[in-house]
Scaffold this motif. Structure first.
Motif, PDB file in Angstrom:
ATOM      1  N   LEU A 167     -23.057   6.606 -41.854  1.00 44.83           N
ATOM      2  CA  LEU A 167     -23.284   7.151 -43.196  1.00 44.83           C
ATOM      3  C   LEU A 167     -24.097   8.440 -43.128  1.00 44.83           C
ATOM      4  CD1 LEU A 167     -24.137   3.911 -45.207  1.00 44.83           C
ATOM      5  CD2 LEU A 167     -22.011   5.210 -45.287  1.00 44.83           C
ATOM      6  N   LEU A 168     -25.120   8.458 -42.289  1.00 50.26           N
ATOM      7  CA  LEU A 168     -25.975   9.641 -42.180  1.00 50.26           C
ATOM      8  C   LEU A 168     -25.235  10.822 -41.564  1.00 50.26           C
ATOM      9  CD1 LEU A 168     -29.231   7.842 -41.005  1.00 50.26           C
ATOM     10  CD2 LEU A 168     -28.981   9.151 -43.125  1.00 50.26           C
ATOM     11  N   ASP A 169     -24.314  10.536 -40.658  1.00 48.06           N
ATOM     12  CA  ASP A 169     -23.577  11.603 -39.980  1.00 48.06           C
ATOM     13  C   ASP A 169     -22.317  12.021 -40.731  1.00 48.06           C
ATOM     14  OD1 ASP A 169     -25.450  11.501 -37.983  1.00 48.06           O
ATOM     15  OD2 ASP A 169     -24.248  10.241 -36.658  1.00 48.06           O
ATOM     16  N   GLY A 170     -21.951  11.275 -41.753  1.00 45.40           N
ATOM     17  CA  GLY A 170     -20.729  11.553 -42.488  1.00 45.40           C
ATOM     18  C   GLY A 170     -20.929  12.540 -43.625  1.00 45.40           C
ATOM     19  N   GLN A 171     -20.049  12.470 -44.600  1.00 48.43           N
ATOM     20  CA  GLN A 171     -20.105  13.386 -45.733  1.00 48.43           C
ATOM     21  C   GLN A 171     -21.379  13.161 -46.552  1.00 48.43           C
ATOM     22  OE1 GLN A 171     -16.955  12.425 -48.642  1.00 48.43           O
ATOM     23  NE2 GLN A 171     -16.753  10.473 -47.578  1.00 48.43           N
ATOM     24  N   PRO A 172     -21.813  14.161 -47.310  1.00 51.75           N
ATOM     25  CA  PRO A 172     -23.048  14.027 -48.086  1.00 51.75           C
ATOM     26  C   PRO A 172     -22.989  12.876 -49.091  1.00 51.75           C
ATOM     27  CG  PRO A 172     -22.348  16.312 -47.985  1.00 51.75           C
ATOM     28  CD  PRO A 172     -21.217  15.493 -47.420  1.00 51.75           C
ATOM     29  N   LEU A 173     -24.130  12.211 -49.242  1.00 46.28           N
ATOM     30  CA  LEU A 173     -24.260  11.124 -50.214  1.00 46.28           C
ATOM     31  C   LEU A 173     -25.343  11.438 -51.242  1.00 46.28           C
ATOM     32  CD1 LEU A 173     -24.114   8.055 -47.775  1.00 46.28           C
ATOM     33  CD2 LEU A 173     -22.238   9.035 -49.117  1.00 46.28           C
ATOM     34  N   THR A 174     -25.859  12.645 -51.212  1.00 46.40           N
ATOM     35  CA  THR A 174     -26.970  13.003 -52.092  1.00 46.40           C
ATOM     36  C   THR A 174     -26.567  13.058 -53.566  1.00 46.40           C
ATOM     37  OG1 THR A 174     -26.486  15.322 -51.576  1.00 46.40           O
ATOM     38  CG2 THR A 174     -28.258  14.259 -50.343  1.00 46.40           C
ATOM     39  N   HIS A 175     -25.268  13.098 -53.852  1.00 49.12           N
ATOM     40  CA  HIS A 175     -24.809  13.133 -55.243  1.00 49.12           C
ATOM     41  C   HIS A 175     -24.839  11.757 -55.896  1.00 49.12           C
ATOM     42  CE1 HIS A 175     -21.319  11.738 -53.015  1.00 49.12           C
ATOM     43  NE2 HIS A 175     -20.829  11.298 -54.148  1.00 49.12           N
ATOM     44  N   LEU A 176     -24.979  10.706 -55.098  1.00 48.04           N
ATOM     45  CA  LEU A 176     -24.964   9.349 -55.642  1.00 48.04           C
ATOM     46  C   LEU A 176     -26.197   9.085 -56.504  1.00 48.04           C
ATOM     47  CD1 LEU A 176     -23.868   7.293 -52.483  1.00 48.04           C
ATOM     48  CD2 LEU A 176     -22.450   7.859 -54.480  1.00 48.04           C
ATOM     49  N   SER A 177     -26.005   8.305 -57.541  1.00 55.87           N
ATOM     50  CA  SER A 177     -27.148   7.806 -58.310  1.00 55.87           C
ATOM     51  C   SER A 177     -27.738   6.582 -57.644  1.00 55.87           C
ATOM     52  CB  SER A 177     -26.717   7.467 -59.746  1.00 55.87           C
ATOM     53  OG  SER A 177     -26.264   8.614 -60.421  1.00 55.87           O
ATOM     54  N   THR A 178     -26.859   5.712 -57.100  1.00 56.83           N
ATOM     55  CA  THR A 178     -27.325   4.480 -56.467  1.00 56.83           C
ATOM     56  C   THR A 178     -26.576   4.254 -55.153  1.00 56.83           C
ATOM     57  OG1 THR A 178     -25.697   3.093 -57.634  1.00 56.83           O
ATOM     58  CG2 THR A 178     -27.829   3.421 -58.700  1.00 56.83           C
ATOM     59  N   LEU A 179     -27.305   3.748 -54.166  1.00 53.19           N
ATOM     60  CA  LEU A 179     -26.728   3.290 -52.907  1.00 53.19           C
ATOM     61  C   LEU A 179     -27.363   1.948 -52.596  1.00 53.19           C
ATOM     62  CD1 LEU A 179     -25.021   3.583 -50.376  1.00 53.19           C
ATOM     63  CD2 LEU A 179     -26.867   4.925 -49.336  1.00 53.19           C
ATOM     64  N   ASP A 180     -26.574   0.899 -52.695  1.00 51.76           N
ATOM     65  CA  ASP A 180     -27.053  -0.466 -52.530  1.00 51.76           C
ATOM     66  C   ASP A 180     -26.710  -0.958 -51.132  1.00 51.76           C
ATOM     67  OD1 ASP A 180     -27.755  -3.106 -52.684  1.00 51.76           O
ATOM     68  OD2 ASP A 180     -26.364  -3.639 -54.289  1.00 51.76           O
ATOM     69  N   LEU A 181     -27.748  -1.186 -50.320  1.00 56.86           N
ATOM     70  CA  LEU A 181     -27.570  -1.695 -48.962  1.00 56.86           C
ATOM     71  C   LEU A 181     -28.333  -3.004 -48.761  1.00 56.86           C
ATOM     72  CD1 LEU A 181     -28.000   1.645 -46.936  1.00 56.86           C
ATOM     73  CD2 LEU A 181     -25.877   0.621 -47.756  1.00 56.86           C
ATOM     74  N   LEU A 237     -17.859   9.381 -56.642  1.00 57.33           N
ATOM     75  CA  LEU A 237     -18.585   8.167 -57.001  1.00 57.33           C
ATOM     76  C   LEU A 237     -20.005   8.504 -57.443  1.00 57.33           C
ATOM     77  CD1 LEU A 237     -17.628   5.735 -54.066  1.00 57.33           C
ATOM     78  CD2 LEU A 237     -16.572   5.899 -56.343  1.00 57.33           C
ATOM     79  N   THR A 238     -20.524   7.695 -58.345  1.00 55.44           N
ATOM     80  CA  THR A 238     -21.952   7.758 -58.688  1.00 55.44           C
ATOM     81  C   THR A 238     -22.701   6.568 -58.107  1.00 55.44           C
ATOM     82  OG1 THR A 238     -21.576   6.610 -60.786  1.00 55.44           O
ATOM     83  CG2 THR A 238     -21.520   9.017 -60.823  1.00 55.44           C
ATOM     84  N   LEU A 279     -12.395   5.675 -61.036  1.00 54.34           N
ATOM     85  CA  LEU A 279     -13.420   4.932 -60.304  1.00 54.34           C
ATOM     86  C   LEU A 279     -14.685   5.759 -60.108  1.00 54.34           C
ATOM     87  CD1 LEU A 279     -13.676   2.114 -58.938  1.00 54.34           C
ATOM     88  CD2 LEU A 279     -13.202   3.276 -56.772  1.00 54.34           C
ATOM     89  N   ARG A 280     -15.828   5.136 -60.448  1.00 45.62           N
ATOM     90  CA  ARG A 280     -17.124   5.794 -60.267  1.00 45.62           C
ATOM     91  C   ARG A 280     -18.103   4.936 -59.472  1.00 45.62           C
ATOM     92  NH1 ARG A 280     -14.133   9.009 -61.269  1.00 45.62           N
ATOM     93  NH2 ARG A 280     -14.092  10.596 -62.878  1.00 45.62           N
ATOM     94  N   HIS A 281     -17.827   3.640 -59.373  1.00 45.40           N
ATOM     95  CA  HIS A 281     -18.697   2.755 -58.587  1.00 45.40           C
ATOM     96  C   HIS A 281     -17.817   1.865 -57.719  1.00 45.40           C
ATOM     97  CE1 HIS A 281     -22.210   0.175 -57.644  1.00 45.40           C
ATOM     98  NE2 HIS A 281     -21.273  -0.774 -57.573  1.00 45.40           N
ATOM     99  N   LEU A 282     -18.089   1.852 -56.411  1.00 46.76           N
ATOM    100  CA  LEU A 282     -17.306   1.046 -55.484  1.00 46.76           C
ATOM    101  C   LEU A 282     -18.228   0.158 -54.672  1.00 46.76           C
ATOM    102  CD1 LEU A 282     -14.626   0.336 -54.072  1.00 46.76           C
ATOM    103  CD2 LEU A 282     -15.048   2.264 -52.518  1.00 46.76           C
ATOM    104  N   GLY A 283     -17.926  -1.135 -54.660  1.00 42.04           N
ATOM    105  CA  GLY A 283     -18.662  -2.078 -53.842  1.00 42.04           C
ATOM    106  C   GLY A 283     -17.736  -2.768 -52.866  1.00 42.04           C
ATOM    107  N   LEU A 284     -17.977  -2.579 -51.582  1.00 44.15           N
ATOM    108  CA  LEU A 284     -17.262  -3.287 -50.513  1.00 44.15           C
ATOM    109  C   LEU A 284     -18.345  -4.026 -49.747  1.00 44.15           C
ATOM    110  CD1 LEU A 284     -14.878  -0.374 -49.433  1.00 44.15           C
ATOM    111  CD2 LEU A 284     -14.329  -2.316 -50.932  1.00 44.15           C
ATOM    112  N   GLN A 285     -18.534  -5.277 -50.080  1.00 45.02           N
ATOM    113  CA  GLN A 285     -19.768  -5.970 -49.765  1.00 45.02           C
ATOM    114  C   GLN A 285     -19.525  -7.309 -49.069  1.00 45.02           C
ATOM    115  OE1 GLN A 285     -20.175  -5.124 -54.162  1.00 45.02           O
ATOM    116  NE2 GLN A 285     -22.301  -5.632 -53.688  1.00 45.02           N
ATOM    117  N   ASN A 286     -20.636  -7.873 -48.551  1.00 48.51           N
ATOM    118  CA  ASN A 286     -20.645  -9.252 -48.061  1.00 48.51           C
ATOM    119  C   ASN A 286     -19.715  -9.438 -46.867  1.00 48.51           C
ATOM    120  OD1 ASN A 286     -21.852 -11.873 -48.608  1.00 48.51           O
ATOM    121  ND2 ASN A 286     -19.809 -12.574 -49.144  1.00 48.51           N
ATOM    122  N   ALA A 287     -19.685  -8.452 -45.960  1.00 47.53           N
ATOM    123  CA  ALA A 287     -18.750  -8.492 -44.838  1.00 47.53           C
ATOM    124  C   ALA A 287     -19.479  -8.465 -43.498  1.00 47.53           C
ATOM    125  CB  ALA A 287     -17.787  -7.307 -44.909  1.00 47.53           C
ATOM    126  N   GLU A 288     -18.953  -9.208 -42.545  1.00 47.31           N
ATOM    127  CA  GLU A 288     -19.460  -9.115 -41.183  1.00 47.31           C
ATOM    128  C   GLU A 288     -19.117  -7.745 -40.590  1.00 47.31           C
ATOM    129  OE1 GLU A 288     -19.367 -13.630 -39.418  1.00 47.31           O
ATOM    130  OE2 GLU A 288     -17.429 -12.623 -39.697  1.00 47.31           O
TER     131      GLU A 288
END
Length: 316
Positions: free
Chosen positions: A261-275, A243-244, A216-225
């Motif tokens: 997300l900001l207080d958690g583990q680093p996300l700077t390695h990601l290529s994309t972050l879709d919010l 993940l990339t 797994l390199r891309h994970l989407g958990l989306q469209n949730a309340e």
């Protein structure tokens, strides 16, 4: 957000509408397009007839991608018959690598009204399948049929996406129990309880743990309340460092989730972050931009952060 247009590209190929092609027009190279078979409203032919015509007139031995549109010419009906025809044709489609079930707009049928079935036989019939998209899940009312899946192993599947306004918890758990050693992309439009989304955040543990899907390199958990709660889980999830791409979009994400997300583990390695489609304040959006300068960050679709009614992008 509504689904108001048919897809134009799938599996890297332009979509060619088999039934809408102009009479007498030269057909495209069978391997150069994704073939769409879908009925118009009040169609004079059934899906079974249209599907058989496709098998009889196209060199399907060379077809690599198929898009299934509306299988019901009038009122919604279960996918069962159409799926049986697709499964039965596996010997005629040895090169099939990608399948989209349910390229249907809201004008044809709302996503929550799409009547589905158990799609497990697809995986057995098409062991070479690499990409599968399933739109719709169905609801337990008025006799409609729900999407179902049994845990299984599939060696070749690389991309799997469920598009739903309410994904059944049984399906989420089944995906988590499947053995997909080659799966690189997983996207789940989780949806809401009022449209059949009876999943829980505990059902997401296999995807976040990092062991179940080794490729797994891309994970989407989306469209949730519960997007804030999901973001908090992602912030410390073991899968994230490899993940990339990460998508927590289309839901009711607020500053609380973004702070996690900001207080958690680093996300700077990601290529994309879709919010996209979120309820973030401008101050928090800027903090995300500043913290992730090298990440392609999608913050489009901003809703009012103080809105009393927070909704997901796709429900009914």
């Amino acid at each position: 957000m509504t689904i108001n247009e048919h897809i134009e590209e799938f599996h890297g190929l332009p979509v060619h509408d088999f039934l809408a092609a102009a009479e007498g027009a030269a057909p495209p190279d069978p391997a150069a397009v994704a073939w769409r078979i879908g009925l118009e409203y009040d169609s004079p032919v059934t899906f079974a007839e249209a599907w058989q015509r496709f098998l009889d007139t196209v060199d399907t031995a060379r077809v690599t991608a198929v898009v299934i549109g509306n299988w019901a010419p009038e009122e919604p009906e279960p996918l069962t018959g159409a799926l049986a025809a697709i499964v039965a044709a596996a010997g005629r489609l040895p090169a099939l690598r990608a399948l989209f079930l349910g390229d249907i707009t809201f004008e044809e049928c709302e996503i929550s009204w799409l009547q589905m079935c158990d799609i497990t036989p697809l995986f057995t019939a098409y062991p070479q399948l690499e990409e599968l998209v399933v739109r719709g899940a169905g609801e337990d009312y008025e006799g409609s049929t729900r999407l179902a899946l049994s845990p299984l192993r599939h060696e070749r599947l690389r991309a799997l996406r469920f598009e739903s306004g309410g994904l059944p918890g049984a399906v989420v758990r089944a995906v988590g129990a499947c053995d997909f050693p080659a799966l690189e992309r997983l996207e789940l439009w989780l949806g809401v309880a009022s449209y059949g989304g009876d999943w829980t955040t505990a059902d997401l543990a296999p995807f976040l743990g990092g062991d179940a899907l080794p490729a797994l390199r891309h994970l989407g958990l989306q469209n949730a309340e519960q997007q804030d709660e999901i973001a908090a889980l992602v912030a410390r999830a073991p899968v994230v460092p490899r993940l990339t791409g990460l998508a927590l979009s289309m839901g009711a994400l607020t500053d609380e989730g973004a702070e996690a997300l900001l207080d958690g583990q680093p996300l700077t390695h990601l290529s994309t972050l879709d919010l996209h489609h979120h309820y973030l304040t401008e101050q928090t959006r800027q903090r995300l931009r500043d913290a992730l300068p090298g990440v392609a960050l999608d913050l489009s679709g901003a809703e009012k952060p103080d809105d009393k009614w927070r909704y997901v992008a796709v429900a009914e």
